[in-house]
Motif scaffolding. Structure first.
Motif, short mmCIF file in Angstrom:
data_model
loop_
_atom_site.label_atom_id
_atom_site.label_comp_id
_atom_site.label_asym_id
_atom_site.label_seq_id
_atom_site.Cartn_x
_atom_site.Cartn_y
_atom_site.Cartn_z
N ILE A 35 38.35 38.05 46.60
CA ILE A 35 39.14 37.27 45.82
C ILE A 35 39.37 37.83 44.35
O ILE A 35 38.48 38.26 43.70
CB ILE A 35 38.47 35.76 45.30
CG1 ILE A 35 38.33 35.07 46.80
CG2 ILE A 35 39.34 34.79 44.31
CD1 ILE A 35 37.60 33.83 46.75
N TYR A 36 40.60 37.85 43.85
CA TYR A 36 40.98 38.51 42.53
C TYR A 36 41.00 37.30 41.51
O TYR A 36 41.42 35.98 41.62
CB TYR A 36 42.39 39.03 42.36
CG TYR A 36 42.88 39.31 41.17
CD1 TYR A 36 42.51 40.50 40.40
CD2 TYR A 36 43.66 38.21 40.49
CE1 TYR A 36 43.08 40.51 39.11
CE2 TYR A 36 44.29 38.65 39.13
CZ TYR A 36 44.05 39.73 38.61
OH TYR A 36 44.51 39.83 37.50
N ILE B 43 35.38 38.56 43.43
CA ILE B 43 34.36 37.89 43.80
C ILE B 43 34.54 38.06 45.52
O ILE B 43 35.70 37.95 45.91
CB ILE B 43 34.73 36.39 43.63
CG1 ILE B 43 34.65 36.34 42.26
CG2 ILE B 43 33.72 35.44 44.19
CD1 ILE B 43 33.37 36.20 41.68
N GLY B 44 33.31 38.22 46.10
CA GLY B 44 33.29 38.32 47.46
C GLY B 44 32.69 37.10 48.05
O GLY B 44 31.68 36.87 47.22
N ALA C 273 42.57 38.93 46.77
CA ALA C 273 42.66 40.22 46.52
C ALA C 273 43.41 41.10 47.48
O ALA C 273 43.26 40.80 48.68
CB ALA C 273 41.24 40.83 46.40
N LYS C 274 44.32 41.84 47.07
CA LYS C 274 45.12 42.85 47.76
C LYS C 274 44.43 44.13 48.13
O LYS C 274 43.78 44.42 47.12
CB LYS C 274 46.69 42.91 47.39
CG LYS C 274 47.48 41.68 47.20
CD LYS C 274 48.60 41.82 46.71
CE LYS C 274 49.49 40.67 46.53
NZ LYS C 274 49.27 39.88 45.50
N PRO C 275 44.58 44.79 49.32
CA PRO C 275 44.00 46.05 49.09
C PRO C 275 44.50 47.08 48.16
O PRO C 275 45.98 47.05 48.02
CB PRO C 275 44.33 46.83 50.63
CG PRO C 275 44.75 45.48 51.27
CD PRO C 275 45.28 44.43 50.35
N ARG C 276 43.80 48.02 47.65
CA ARG C 276 44.37 48.94 46.72
C ARG C 276 45.04 49.89 47.30
O ARG C 276 44.62 50.32 48.34
CB ARG C 276 42.78 49.61 46.05
CG ARG C 276 43.12 50.25 44.61
CD ARG C 276 41.99 50.98 44.17
NE ARG C 276 42.35 51.58 43.20
CZ ARG C 276 41.43 52.15 42.19
NH1 ARG C 276 40.24 51.85 42.45
NH2 ARG C 276 41.85 52.84 41.11
#
Length: 92
Positions: free
Chosen positions: A3-4, A47-48, A77-80
């Motif tokens: 999570i972003y 956050i995981g 969260a999107k992959p980098r």
């Protein structure tokens, strides 16, 4: 689920962020992103959370809520993205 968490107060700690998200599920990781040069928090982190349903619930409940004086922006969260390597040694 990763999570972003954006628009955090610069004074937010990993402990306070963990406590906020622990209400929704088991927090597996907390990372506040800091500036390489100064070590100061940049105002966002990740956050995981173990369970995807708990993570989605946390996103739904906390996005737009005030925490430590700031309105949080929270999403999955999107992959980098891969960025091309920059070469600073080529001078013309």
């Amino acid at each position: 689920m990763q999570i972003y968490v954006g628009n955090m107060s610069y004074g937010t700690t990993e402990e306070s962020l963990r406590a906020l998200f622990a209400q929704y599920g088991e927090v597996t990781s907390v990372k506040i992103i800091t500036d390489r040069e100064t070590g100061r928090a940049k105002g966002f982190g990740f956050i995981g959370i173990e369970d995807n349903a708990a993570g989605q619930n946390a996103i739904d409940e906390l996005n737009g809520k005030e925490f430590e004086g700031r309105t949080l922006k929270i999403n999955e969260a999107k992959p980098r993205e891969e960025r091309p390597k920059r070469n600073f040694n080529n001078r013309y």
